[in-house]
Motif scaffolding. Structure first.
Motif, mmCIF file in Angstrom:
data_model
loop_
_atom_site.group_PDB
_atom_site.id
_atom_site.type_symbol
_atom_site.label_atom_id
_atom_site.label_comp_id
_atom_site.label_asym_id
_atom_site.label_seq_id
_atom_site.Cartn_x
_atom_site.Cartn_y
_atom_site.Cartn_z
ATOM 1 N N GLN A 204 12.461 -60.726 -8.807
ATOM 2 C CA GLN A 204 11.977 -61.038 -10.142
ATOM 3 C C GLN A 204 12.972 -60.480 -11.158
ATOM 4 O OE1 GLN A 204 9.031 -62.839 -11.184
ATOM 5 N NE2 GLN A 204 9.466 -63.478 -9.080
ATOM 6 N N TRP A 205 13.337 -61.332 -12.139
ATOM 7 C CA TRP A 205 14.369 -60.991 -13.112
ATOM 8 C C TRP A 205 13.854 -61.170 -14.541
ATOM 9 C CZ3 TRP A 205 18.654 -58.785 -11.177
ATOM 10 C CH2 TRP A 205 18.953 -59.000 -9.829
ATOM 11 N N LEU A 220 5.549 -60.725 -7.146
ATOM 12 C CA LEU A 220 5.916 -59.736 -6.138
ATOM 13 C C LEU A 220 4.842 -59.616 -5.064
ATOM 14 C CD1 LEU A 220 7.421 -56.927 -8.411
ATOM 15 C CD2 LEU A 220 8.676 -58.392 -6.824
ATOM 16 N N GLU A 221 3.600 -59.613 -5.487
ATOM 17 C CA GLU A 221 2.499 -59.545 -4.519
ATOM 18 C C GLU A 221 2.524 -60.733 -3.577
ATOM 19 O OE1 GLU A 221 -0.403 -58.287 -2.322
ATOM 20 O OE2 GLU A 221 0.108 -57.080 -4.074
ATOM 21 N N ALA A 222 2.844 -61.917 -4.097
ATOM 22 C CA ALA A 222 2.873 -63.133 -3.280
ATOM 23 C C ALA A 222 3.956 -63.073 -2.209
ATOM 24 C CB ALA A 222 3.087 -64.353 -4.173
ATOM 25 N N ALA A 223 5.020 -62.303 -2.462
ATOM 26 C CA ALA A 223 6.101 -62.187 -1.484
ATOM 27 C C ALA A 223 5.723 -61.313 -0.300
ATOM 28 C CB ALA A 223 7.353 -61.629 -2.160
ATOM 29 N N LYS A 224 4.632 -60.553 -0.437
ATOM 30 C CA LYS A 224 4.126 -59.678 0.620
ATOM 31 C C LYS A 224 5.205 -58.736 1.175
ATOM 32 C CE LYS A 224 0.280 -62.619 2.107
ATOM 33 N NZ LYS A 224 -0.066 -62.787 0.699
ATOM 34 N N PRO A 225 5.831 -57.959 0.301
ATOM 35 C CA PRO A 225 6.860 -57.024 0.780
ATOM 36 C C PRO A 225 6.251 -55.744 1.334
ATOM 37 C CG PRO A 225 6.607 -56.803 -1.578
ATOM 38 C CD PRO A 225 5.652 -57.901 -1.153
ATOM 39 N N ASP A 226 7.025 -55.052 2.153
ATOM 40 C CA ASP A 226 6.676 -53.689 2.567
ATOM 41 C C ASP A 226 7.242 -52.675 1.578
ATOM 42 O OD1 ASP A 226 5.690 -54.801 4.980
ATOM 43 O OD2 ASP A 226 7.707 -54.712 5.838
ATOM 44 N N ARG A 242 1.783 -50.213 -15.357
ATOM 45 C CA ARG A 242 0.377 -50.382 -15.744
ATOM 46 C C ARG A 242 -0.242 -51.585 -15.029
ATOM 47 N NH1 ARG A 242 1.310 -50.552 -20.740
ATOM 48 N NH2 ARG A 242 1.120 -48.280 -20.953
ATOM 49 N N GLU A 243 0.458 -52.704 -15.046
ATOM 50 C CA GLU A 243 -0.070 -53.912 -14.403
ATOM 51 C C GLU A 243 -0.098 -53.754 -12.891
ATOM 52 O OE1 GLU A 243 -1.820 -57.677 -14.763
ATOM 53 O OE2 GLU A 243 -1.213 -56.258 -16.326
ATOM 54 N N GLY A 244 0.932 -53.120 -12.335
ATOM 55 C CA GLY A 244 0.963 -52.914 -10.895
ATOM 56 C C GLY A 244 -0.147 -52.017 -10.411
ATOM 57 N N ASN A 245 -0.447 -50.975 -11.193
ATOM 58 C CA ASN A 245 -1.567 -50.095 -10.844
ATOM 59 C C ASN A 245 -2.890 -50.854 -10.867
ATOM 60 O OD1 ASN A 245 -0.020 -47.781 -10.447
ATOM 61 N ND2 ASN A 245 -0.256 -47.064 -12.552
#
Length: 410
Positions: A204-205, A220-226, A242-245
């Protein structure tokens, strides 16, 4: 209110300031003038502590007799976060103010613009803060030197930690300009070298200072990273955290943050400060070296506040300029260039050296884990990584310099 008999003269209408301590005894001749350019209005969280750091250094130097028996004067201007402004200011500082050398800049694209100007005008430029690797490698030139550890250097520190984690699928979020691009490229390369099994599953840029945090987190969530490598800073970082939390993006994931541990970015997050991130930063509160403790005490006494990363960078910028002028015995450009190449500087965090091959200093950074306690986020379990431990060899660095570089060792 200023102390130590210092004077701040504001030039109305141009947003400029000249900083000259008048307490020095026995100084003769005209001041040595440093033209300093930075994005004070665009990113005050970092640049205001930075300014206080260099102001403290100027005061202490002038109170101790100046440089070569002359007072040191910094003429500082705000580029507003725009490369065109920075180049115009640099021209004015040279032609109107007759500065002896240039210093400063924060954003990488601005640092590159001033570096190109320095090459054209054949004037020394000490880039205090911009982190892009291009500044000293593919776009490096004879007249530009850089203080802070670059994106490659800090990415190398973090890649070592990431390679030891259990994360195999990595996603990236970085501001879409040279600093972010260089950081992601370096981290990918170095992580893959240390752990060939890793995969890169998403990027994401967001535009600098224009992040859509909700959309970024969802992607980022859709990419399902570790694991997630985060290169955001300032207001963009705050919105992302804030949004990630809120969405649980960071739960049960390895998160690595370049610059996230720096107090100017971590403290404003308050109770939302991330827990358990692997970061580079500046744990000034736990560093026990006597020289550093003196710097902290002097800074707190002068400004009635704690130092930030920018404070140390500003202080070391002026120490580097003083050391170069004294080594050169002059402010003449060619003598300063030769003095800076291989220059050794004593700083509050130890000796740093400006490498001859690429003009990068060996100033390092701290790597640790973010935690939260009453009062805000902080770093724990940290270690200092000297810059020389994460720089490529002189042979590799020389290959990355322009073929027509005067400084080539070929």
């Amino acid at each position: 209110m200023l102390t130590r008999r210092s004077a701040l003269y504001v030039m109305i209408g141009v947003g400029a300031a000249a900083w000259l301590s008048t307490a020095a005894v026995g100084q003769e001749g005209e001041p040595i003038k440093v033209g300093e350019i930075n994005s004070y209005s665009a990113l005050p969280a970092f640049t205001e502590p930075y300014r206080k750091g260099w102001q403290l250094a100027v005061e202490q130097i002038n109170e101790s007799g100046g440089v070569l028996g002359r007072p040191l004067e910094v003429i500082s201007r705000d580029d507003g976060g725009k490369p065109g402004n920075a180049v115009t200011i640099a021209e004015e500082l040279l032609s109107r103010e007759k500065v002896d050398l240039l210093a400063g800049t924060f954003f990488s694209h601005i640092g590159l613009a001033v570096s190109d100007f320095a090459l054209q005008k054949q004037v020394v430029f000490l880039a205090s803060e911009p982190l892009t690797d291009a500044l000293v490698w593919e776009k490096g030139n004879r007249y530009t030197f850089r203080l802070r550890p670059s994106t490659y250097m800090q990415s190398a520190m973090l890649a070592r930690e990431a390679a030891d984690s259990e994360a195999k699928r990595w996603a990236f979020v970085a501001p879409n300009y040279k600093y972010g691009q260089d950081a992601v490229a370096a981290f990918k390369k170095l992580l893959k070298e240390q752990n060939p099994e890793v995969e890169f599953v998403g990027e994401q840029w967001p535009a600098l200072r224009k992040i859509d945090a909700g959309a970024t987190v969802r992607a980022l969530e859709a990419a399902k990273p570790d694991g997630i490598f985060n290169v955001l800073f300032g207001a963009d970082l705050a919105e992302f955290v804030r949004e990630g939390n809120l969405r649980g993006l960071f739960k049960d994931r390895t998160v690595v943050g370049l610059l996230t541990g720096e107090p100017e970015y971590l403290l404003p997050l308050g109770e939302e400060a991330p827990r358990g991130w692997i970061v580079t930063g500046y744990p000034w509160y736990d560093i026990q070296d006597p020289a550093h403790k003196k710097f902290v005490a002097d800074y707190q006494a002068r400004w009635d506040e704690d130092p930030m990363t920018g404070s140390l960078v500003g202080f070391n910028t002026i120490l580097s300029i003083k050391a170069a002028i004294e080594a050169a015995g002059s402010t003449k450009t060619e003598l300063l260039v030769q003095a800076f190449r291989g220059l050794s500087v004593e700083t509050p965090i130890g000796t740093i050296i400006y490498r001859k091959v690429d003009h990068q200093s060996t100033m390092g950074a701290w790597v640790g884990i973010t935690r939260w306690r009453e009062g805000g986020g902080y770093m724990t379990g940290w270690r200092y990584v000297p810059g020389q431990d994460v720089l490529p060899s002189t042979e590799v660095a020389d290959e990355m310099r322009p073929d027509d570089s005067v400084d080539s060792v070929k």
